[in-house]
Design a protein around this motif. Structure first.
Motif, PDB file in Angstrom:
ATOM      1  N   GLY A   1      28.176  52.751  28.989  1.00  0.00           N
ATOM      2  CA  GLY A   1      28.322  54.199  29.029  1.00  0.00           C
ATOM      3  C   GLY A   1      27.510  54.866  30.129  1.00  0.00           C
ATOM      4  N   ASP A   2      26.547  54.126  30.677  1.00  0.00           N
ATOM      5  CA  ASP A   2      25.781  54.651  31.808  1.00  0.00           C
ATOM      6  C   ASP A   2      26.367  54.198  33.142  1.00  0.00           C
ATOM      7  OD1 ASP A   2      23.895  55.967  30.164  1.00  0.00           O
ATOM      8  OD2 ASP A   2      22.932  54.025  29.768  1.00  0.00           O
ATOM      9  N   LYS A   3      27.549  53.589  33.051  1.00  0.00           N
ATOM     10  CA  LYS A   3      28.309  53.155  34.244  1.00  0.00           C
ATOM     11  C   LYS A   3      27.650  52.014  34.996  1.00  0.00           C
ATOM     12  CE  LYS A   3      29.168  57.770  33.820  1.00  0.00           C
ATOM     13  NZ  LYS A   3      28.522  59.054  34.139  1.00  0.00           N
ATOM     14  N   ASN A   4      26.850  51.234  34.297  1.00  0.00           N
ATOM     15  CA  ASN A   4      26.368  49.981  34.877  1.00  0.00           C
ATOM     16  C   ASN A   4      27.439  48.928  34.653  1.00  0.00           C
ATOM     17  OD1 ASN A   4      23.644  50.996  35.386  1.00  0.00           O
ATOM     18  ND2 ASN A   4      23.463  50.993  33.138  1.00  0.00           N
ATOM     19  N   VAL A   5      27.824  48.220  35.724  1.00  0.00           N
ATOM     20  CA  VAL A   5      28.842  47.186  35.578  1.00  0.00           C
ATOM     21  C   VAL A   5      28.253  46.008  34.811  1.00  0.00           C
ATOM     22  CG1 VAL A   5      30.310  45.536  36.795  1.00  0.00           C
ATOM     23  CG2 VAL A   5      30.129  47.897  37.621  1.00  0.00           C
TER      24      VAL A   5
ATOM     25  N   TRP B   1      45.420  48.846  31.721  1.00  0.00           N
ATOM     26  CA  TRP B   1      44.864  49.006  30.369  1.00  0.00           C
ATOM     27  C   TRP B   1      43.435  49.514  30.477  1.00  0.00           C
ATOM     28  CZ3 TRP B   1      41.211  45.503  27.642  1.00  0.00           C
ATOM     29  CH2 TRP B   1      41.024  45.870  26.307  1.00  0.00           C
ATOM     30  N   LEU B   2      43.182  50.598  29.781  1.00  0.00           N
ATOM     31  CA  LEU B   2      41.824  51.139  29.682  1.00  0.00           C
ATOM     32  C   LEU B   2      41.396  51.080  28.230  1.00  0.00           C
ATOM     33  CD1 LEU B   2      40.090  52.624  32.019  1.00  0.00           C
ATOM     34  CD2 LEU B   2      42.482  52.147  32.557  1.00  0.00           C
ATOM     35  N   CYS B   3      40.120  50.824  28.017  1.00  0.00           N
ATOM     36  CA  CYS B   3      39.617  50.751  26.655  1.00  0.00           C
ATOM     37  C   CYS B   3      38.195  51.300  26.623  1.00  0.00           C
ATOM     38  CB  CYS B   3      39.647  49.291  26.180  1.00  0.00           C
ATOM     39  SG  CYS B   3      39.131  49.084  24.461  1.00  0.00           S
ATOM     40  N   GLY B   4      37.943  52.120  25.645  1.00  0.00           N
ATOM     41  CA  GLY B   4      36.583  52.601  25.419  1.00  0.00           C
ATOM     42  C   GLY B   4      36.050  52.005  24.131  1.00  0.00           C
ATOM     43  N   VAL B   5      34.937  51.281  24.237  1.00  0.00           N
ATOM     44  CA  VAL B   5      34.278  50.751  23.036  1.00  0.00           C
ATOM     45  C   VAL B   5      33.233  51.781  22.635  1.00  0.00           C
ATOM     46  CG1 VAL B   5      32.903  48.870  22.082  1.00  0.00           C
ATOM     47  CG2 VAL B   5      34.673  48.381  23.815  1.00  0.00           C
ATOM     48  N   LEU B   6      33.399  52.342  21.451  1.00  0.00           N
ATOM     49  CA  LEU B   6      32.523  53.434  21.040  1.00  0.00           C
ATOM     50  C   LEU B   6      31.112  52.910  20.766  1.00  0.00           C
ATOM     51  CD1 LEU B   6      35.084  55.297  18.738  1.00  0.00           C
ATOM     52  CD2 LEU B   6      34.642  55.578  21.193  1.00  0.00           C
ATOM     53  N   PRO B   7      30.094  53.739  21.045  1.00  0.00           N
ATOM     54  CA  PRO B   7      28.701  53.306  20.869  1.00  0.00           C
ATOM     55  C   PRO B   7      28.445  52.773  19.456  1.00  0.00           C
ATOM     56  CG  PRO B   7      28.778  55.417  22.017  1.00  0.00           C
ATOM     57  CD  PRO B   7      30.179  55.117  21.560  1.00  0.00           C
ATOM     58  N   ASP B   8      27.772  51.632  19.371  1.00  0.00           N
ATOM     59  CA  ASP B   8      27.371  51.058  18.079  1.00  0.00           C
ATOM     60  C   ASP B   8      26.068  50.280  18.284  1.00  0.00           C
ATOM     61  OD1 ASP B   8      28.074  48.745  19.389  1.00  0.00           O
ATOM     62  OD2 ASP B   8      29.689  48.184  18.015  1.00  0.00           O
ATOM     63  N   ASP B   9      25.650  49.525  17.288  1.00  0.00           N
ATOM     64  CA  ASP B   9      24.371  48.831  17.407  1.00  0.00           C
ATOM     65  C   ASP B   9      24.361  47.855  18.587  1.00  0.00           C
ATOM     66  OD1 ASP B   9      23.500  50.194  15.267  1.00  0.00           O
ATOM     67  OD2 ASP B   9      23.728  48.556  13.813  1.00  0.00           O
ATOM     68  N   ARG B  10      25.485  47.180  18.760  1.00  0.00           N
ATOM     69  CA  ARG B  10      25.549  46.179  19.813  1.00  0.00           C
ATOM     70  C   ARG B  10      25.593  46.816  21.199  1.00  0.00           C
ATOM     71  NH1 ARG B  10      28.906  40.745  19.586  1.00  0.00           N
ATOM     72  NH2 ARG B  10      28.397  39.954  21.658  1.00  0.00           N
ATOM     73  N   TYR B  11      26.425  47.851  21.321  1.00  0.00           N
ATOM     74  CA  TYR B  11      26.550  48.552  22.601  1.00  0.00           C
ATOM     75  C   TYR B  11      26.196  50.018  22.382  1.00  0.00           C
ATOM     76  CZ  TYR B  11      29.156  44.357  23.961  1.00  0.00           C
ATOM     77  OH  TYR B  11      29.514  43.068  24.241  1.00  0.00           O
ATOM     78  N   PRO B  12      24.895  50.344  22.424  1.00  0.00           N
ATOM     79  CA  PRO B  12      24.446  51.692  22.046  1.00  0.00           C
ATOM     80  C   PRO B  12      25.008  52.799  22.937  1.00  0.00           C
ATOM     81  CG  PRO B  12      22.569  50.234  22.545  1.00  0.00           C
ATOM     82  CD  PRO B  12      23.793  49.424  22.720  1.00  0.00           C
TER      83      PRO B  12
ATOM     84  N   ARG C   1      37.551  39.825  22.448  1.00  0.00           N
ATOM     85  CA  ARG C   1      36.895  38.752  21.684  1.00  0.00           C
ATOM     86  C   ARG C   1      35.632  38.291  22.407  1.00  0.00           C
ATOM     87  NH1 ARG C   1      42.525  35.817  20.130  1.00  0.00           N
ATOM     88  NH2 ARG C   1      42.243  35.031  22.254  1.00  0.00           N
ATOM     89  N   GLU C   2      35.737  38.088  23.725  1.00  0.00           N
ATOM     90  CA  GLU C   2      34.560  37.617  24.480  1.00  0.00           C
ATOM     91  C   GLU C   2      33.422  38.623  24.440  1.00  0.00           C
ATOM     92  OE1 GLU C   2      34.596  35.704  28.132  1.00  0.00           O
ATOM     93  OE2 GLU C   2      36.326  34.429  27.707  1.00  0.00           O
ATOM     94  N   LEU C   3      33.771  39.907  24.371  1.00  0.00           N
ATOM     95  CA  LEU C   3      32.737  40.944  24.325  1.00  0.00           C
ATOM     96  C   LEU C   3      32.196  41.147  22.910  1.00  0.00           C
ATOM     97  CD1 LEU C   3      34.413  43.570  26.703  1.00  0.00           C
ATOM     98  CD2 LEU C   3      32.382  42.173  27.225  1.00  0.00           C
ATOM     99  N   GLY C   4      32.789  40.415  21.956  1.00  0.00           N
ATOM    100  CA  GLY C   4      32.319  40.534  20.576  1.00  0.00           C
ATOM    101  C   GLY C   4      32.823  41.785  19.876  1.00  0.00           C
ATOM    102  N   VAL C   5      33.771  42.476  20.482  1.00  0.00           N
ATOM    103  CA  VAL C   5      34.321  43.684  19.859  1.00  0.00           C
ATOM    104  C   VAL C   5      35.328  43.282  18.789  1.00  0.00           C
ATOM    105  CG1 VAL C   5      35.647  45.791  20.289  1.00  0.00           C
ATOM    106  CG2 VAL C   5      33.933  45.020  21.966  1.00  0.00           C
ATOM    107  N   LEU C   6      36.048  42.201  19.027  1.00  0.00           N
ATOM    108  CA  LEU C   6      36.915  41.596  18.017  1.00  0.00           C
ATOM    109  C   LEU C   6      36.311  40.255  17.640  1.00  0.00           C
ATOM    110  CD1 LEU C   6      40.536  42.172  19.456  1.00  0.00           C
ATOM    111  CD2 LEU C   6      39.518  43.297  17.466  1.00  0.00           C
ATOM    112  N   PRO C   7      36.480  39.823  16.385  1.00  0.00           N
ATOM    113  CA  PRO C   7      36.029  38.472  16.027  1.00  0.00           C
ATOM    114  C   PRO C   7      36.795  37.425  16.838  1.00  0.00           C
ATOM    115  CG  PRO C   7      36.938  39.649  14.100  1.00  0.00           C
ATOM    116  CD  PRO C   7      37.103  40.547  15.277  1.00  0.00           C
ATOM    117  N   THR C   8      36.199  36.253  16.997  1.00  0.00           N
ATOM    118  CA  THR C   8      36.827  35.224  17.832  1.00  0.00           C
ATOM    119  C   THR C   8      38.157  34.761  17.254  1.00  0.00           C
ATOM    120  OG1 THR C   8      35.484  33.593  16.679  1.00  0.00           O
ATOM    121  CG2 THR C   8      34.682  34.329  18.823  1.00  0.00           C
TER     122      THR C   8
END
Lengths: 340, 340
Positions: free
Chosen positions: B28-32, B264-275, B302-309
């Motif tokens: 969210g801070d635009k760090n790649v 395809w664009l996707c936003g992963v909403l802030p959570d414990d893993r990705y604050p 899946r690789e990002l852990g957003v979905l289970p493997t």
């Protein structure tokens, strides 16, 4: 060597997408005349090999035995659109060999032809296996099984004598050992063949100018199939389909055969300019068949002088329209032929 | 840097086709965080920018003015399948703003949903502009024109105040000067925006974690839109559509938005893993949206852990079936994430 860009999709003034691929052009003596990308790329022949799947049946006398006419031989080599002109011929092939639609093992799909699909759905009907773009090929395989006295129920198995005969024929025309051809299952459930793109071109070079190495019946069968394809271009594809458009634009000069997943083979028949003819093999790396394949095929035939430079300018470059029908972009061929 | 292979199409044991592309993942801070290929590749945003096309209308108070409900806000951001649940909401948006279907300028196409297409054809009907996957976006643009007192008849012109406001919004979220964004016409006849893939990701990073630089109304509008999309995933795509499948598989965790031609664009909403959340942008170079895009999107989540493997294993790898329904191959993701 890697694939090269063959077409650019341009929206407004900006390139939106690109299609890469490989192609090779050789003469009837299998000298490479031009190439782009890597002609040694291995991929599947798909429906572009249909002539070789019909060949043993025709050369062996099966087509004559059942009284198959020229339009029926053409349909055996076709990926048709499921229009009435196609399903009628497929049904006739089945009837002559004593089979029914239910004996086919190609499965069903809605016709490639949009109008026929809309007609079927509006009538509350469902497509039959006759509408499958490969129904002519399968009807010939069924007839072939009966002709050689093999079980018709398993004609699509790679171990079936019909398929083994086809495999040997493909290998002979590709000038490859049988066991170096990888086998997969095609969309129509028949076995299909993976090999380098250049060997697919060799198949077509041998088809349009069969070597002395092939016996007389095979050479005659090649001549019969080419004659049938050239005489009935509307059966090889259908209304608004690439093979039909190209063969109609260069009447009597070429045989054109698409294969699924971005494959296109073309045989330029011997004439004054190309006394031994030309064999062309194209693979769009990503499998595109809607925009890069037609655009590149047309541009290549123009560059080779097979089509006039002002031929089919409605296909290449291909206009991109929005849902209101306005032109908002185009697909441009980008051919940098490496001539040899 | 060139595109990289993202997916392989395998028939039998042999690779038949490959799809290349580019992707970038940033926080969210635009760090790649990770990238493949060239994130600076310029292409069109297409329908993945719909949230930013709806934003000025919502932030400006237009949606409140006409009493648009959350499902209507969701449809403004959607590329829907033209199912009854979608056309009903689009019609409601038009009615609330005092417009008719004929005021839309998006054109018509048969619904993406096959069953609805078959139903329409079987009933002898034709699709209306409500079935256009962009009808929600266009209904919001029409309402926006009325709200700001501009001519509703030309709302789709790039010079129209509605489109100029959208362009400024897109530029602000992309953190680019307005005049460095190339304009093209989308499939639905609305203006669309070309920019580097990484700037599309920046748009989504700003959407899920809007900076202090944006005023409060805009930040509130972002929150409203995300809330609406998350609440009505079936409206964003539809039955068996990628956005709906992904948002349903990760409920409340992501907003997913496809764009035509392999975007395809996707936003992963802030959570414990990705604050600070994650913003993902993907472009399949050849524009594929049927096999590489879904396979890569699922594997990446899946690789990002957003979905289970073990999530969505029916989509990635994607089975390839013949016309009889037998599995004869698969589309494999091939992700070599360059993590930073």
């Amino acid at each position: 060597m890697k694939s090269e860009v063959l077409a650019q999709v341009i929206r407004g003034e900006t390139v939106e997408s690109i299609h890469r691929g490989h192609l090779v052009v050789m003469d009837g003596d299998k000298n490479v005349v031009a190439a782009v990308g890597d002609p040694d790329t291995v991929t599947y022949f798909r429906s572009a090999c249909k002539a070789f799947q019909a060949l043993p049946f025709i050369a062996g006398g099966g087509a004559d035995h059942f009284g198959f006419s020229e339009d029926e031989i053409a349909l055996a080599c076709a990926s048709h659109s499921g229009e009435p002109m196609h399903t009628r011929v497929a049904q006739s092939m089945l009837s002559k060999a004593g089979f029914a639609e239910s004996d086919l093992r190609c499965g069903t799909h809605l016709p490639f032809n949009e109008k026929e699909t809309e007609r079927i759905l509006a009538a509350g009907e469902r497509p039959t296996q006759l509408h499958n773009n490969c129904s002519g090929k399968h009807a010939a395989m069924l007839a072939s099984a009966k002709y050689i006295g093999a079980d018709p129920a398993s004609y699509d198995s790679i171990t079936h004598p019909v398929q083994q005969e086809i495999l040997k024929t493909v290998a002979a025309f590709a000038e490859m050992p049988v066991d170096s051809i990888a086998i997969g299952v095609d969309g129509c459930a028949a076995p299909n063949f993976a090999m380098p793109l250049s060997n697919m071109a060799i198949c077509f070079a041998n088809l349009i100018a069969p070597q002395k190495a092939f016996d007389e019946r095979i050479r005659q069968a090649c001549i019969s199939m080419i004659s049938a394809m050239v005489k009935f271009p509307e059966l090889i594809g259908g209304t608004e389909r690439l093979d039909t458009i190209l063969m109609t634009a260069a009447p009597g000069k070429i045989i054109s055969k698409v294969g699924a997943d971005g494959v296109w083979l073309c045989g330029v028949l011997p004439d004054d300019r190309y006394p031994r003819g030309l064999a062309i093999a194209l693979k769009i790396e990503d499998g595109d068949d809607k925009r890069a394949r037609p655009v590149v095929a047309v541009e290549l035939l123009r560059e080779l002088g097979v089509l006039p430079t002002d031929a089919l300018t409605d296909i290449s470059p291909m206009p991109i329209r929005n849902r209101r029908g306005d032109i908002v972009g185009k697909v441009n061929p980008q051919l940098r032929l490496n001539r040899r």
